[in-house]
Design an enzyme around this catalytic site. Structure first.
Site, mmCIF file in Angstrom:
data_model
loop_
_atom_site.group_PDB
_atom_site.id
_atom_site.type_symbol
_atom_site.label_atom_id
_atom_site.label_comp_id
_atom_site.label_asym_id
_atom_site.label_seq_id
_atom_site.Cartn_x
_atom_site.Cartn_y
_atom_site.Cartn_z
ATOM 1 N N ASP A 172 -4.717 -22.164 -7.899
ATOM 2 C CA ASP A 172 -4.213 -23.065 -6.872
ATOM 3 C C ASP A 172 -2.717 -23.252 -7.086
ATOM 4 O OD1 ASP A 172 -5.262 -25.199 -4.740
ATOM 5 O OD2 ASP A 172 -3.616 -26.092 -5.875
ATOM 6 N N GLU A 215 -3.853 -22.979 -0.155
ATOM 7 C CA GLU A 215 -3.103 -22.391 -1.283
ATOM 8 C C GLU A 215 -4.021 -21.979 -2.422
ATOM 9 O OE1 GLU A 215 -2.909 -26.953 -1.872
ATOM 10 O OE2 GLU A 215 -3.224 -25.488 -0.269
#
Length: 304
Positions: A172, A215
């Site tokens: 992430d 993301e």
């Protein structure tokens, strides 16, 4: 880029005479001389089309076609059977049942041969375009969520069948909202593409990289023991942290938090995904820009 055709012919005659003609069509020709070699070359080179003799050593043409269609890497390669030994309807039916796209009996007419090859290649090009749109993330070019999870299932089954290790990474991009807020969404998109480029340089050719959304990225590492999986995760984290994004002359530092999980024979794909995700959030809790792995009992920091 030239289309590539794999010609499989053990007798060095039936199809070999077609090679100059195939070259004249602007095609690059690969050659295999028996069934085992054909499966190997198809998996390694991923040609656009396979012209396959039915009578081969070691593996028959029908067995070769089954192997090719059963493998996720080669299942979408069209196969045209070519034979001079039989015109039996039963053989043609068998060929189509194991996955053949077309069937040509020798001797063939050059015009017909050309049209059949062109038609199959045009159809494959259209199917490839549709497949890419449905299966890959438009922004980054990596696998989309659905296709990645399908491939994770396949690799998990292969790991069980062949008793292979496998590792999985959940990544992430840290503080991504801040990047979007401070620099705009276009720069945020650049950051995501930058991260993907680094992930690809730090992983192996056969590893699977996908974007789960936003993301968040997931990496499947087939035939990868836990020590190697952690080492790859650490390499990705360090490379991203030391390679900032430069956009419009502005240097933007990036970091990722990475969670690592490892396959066991009792693991369902959903479990691997969940444990990687939990480990990634543990990395966030411990301060971001770090790798945390789950050993089946507890979480551990993987020190750089």
């Amino acid at each position: 880029m030239r289309k590539r055709v794999l010609v499989v012919d053990e007798y060095l005659g039936h199809l070999m005479g077609a090679i100059p003609f195939l070259n004249g069509m602007g095609l690059e020709v690969l050659i295999a001389y028996d069934g085992v070699e054909a499966v190997d070359v198809a998996g390694r080179e991923l040609p656009d089309l396979i012209l396959l003799e039915t009578s081969l050593k070691k593996l028959s043409g029908f067995q070769v076609c089954e192997f090719i269609k059963d493998s996720p890497a080669t299942s979408r390669i069209p196969v045209i059977f070519v034979t001079a030994t039989s015109k039996r309807t039963a053989d043609k039916v068998l060929g189509f049942r194991v996955g053949a796209t077309d069937y040509i009996t020798l001797p063939y007419e050059i015009d017909e041969f050309e049209v059949r090859i062109e038609r199959v290649l045009m159809t494959k090009a259209r199917e490839d375009k549709l497949f890419d749109r449905a299966s890959f993330d438009a922004l980054t070019g990596v696998m989309g969520r659905a296709y990645l999870l399908e491939r994770l299932n396949q690799e998990r089954d292969r790991a069980i069948a062949e008793k292979l290790p496998m590792s999985c990474l959940m990544l992430d991009l840290d503080m991504f909202k801040v990047i979007n807020d401070n620099h705009g969404h276009a720069v945020g998109d650049e950051a995501l593409k930058h991260v993907v480029e680094i992930i690809r340089t730090c992983t192996r050719k056969h590893d699977l990289v996908g974007r789960l959304g936003g993301e968040e990225f997931f990496v499947v590492l087939p035939n990868c023991p836990h020590t190697t999986g952690v080492a790859i995760a650490k390499r990705i984290r360090k490379t991203i942290a030391t390679t900032p994004l430069i956009s419009n002359g502005v240097t933007i530092p990036l970091t990722v938090s990475v969670g690592v999980s490892f396959f066991t024979s009792k693991c369902l794909p959903e479990y691997l995904l969940m444990m990687s995700d939990v480990a990634m959030y543990e990395a966030k809790k411990r301060g971001r820009n770090r790798v945390v792995y789950w050993d089946g009992k507890s979480h551990h920091d993987a020190h750089a």
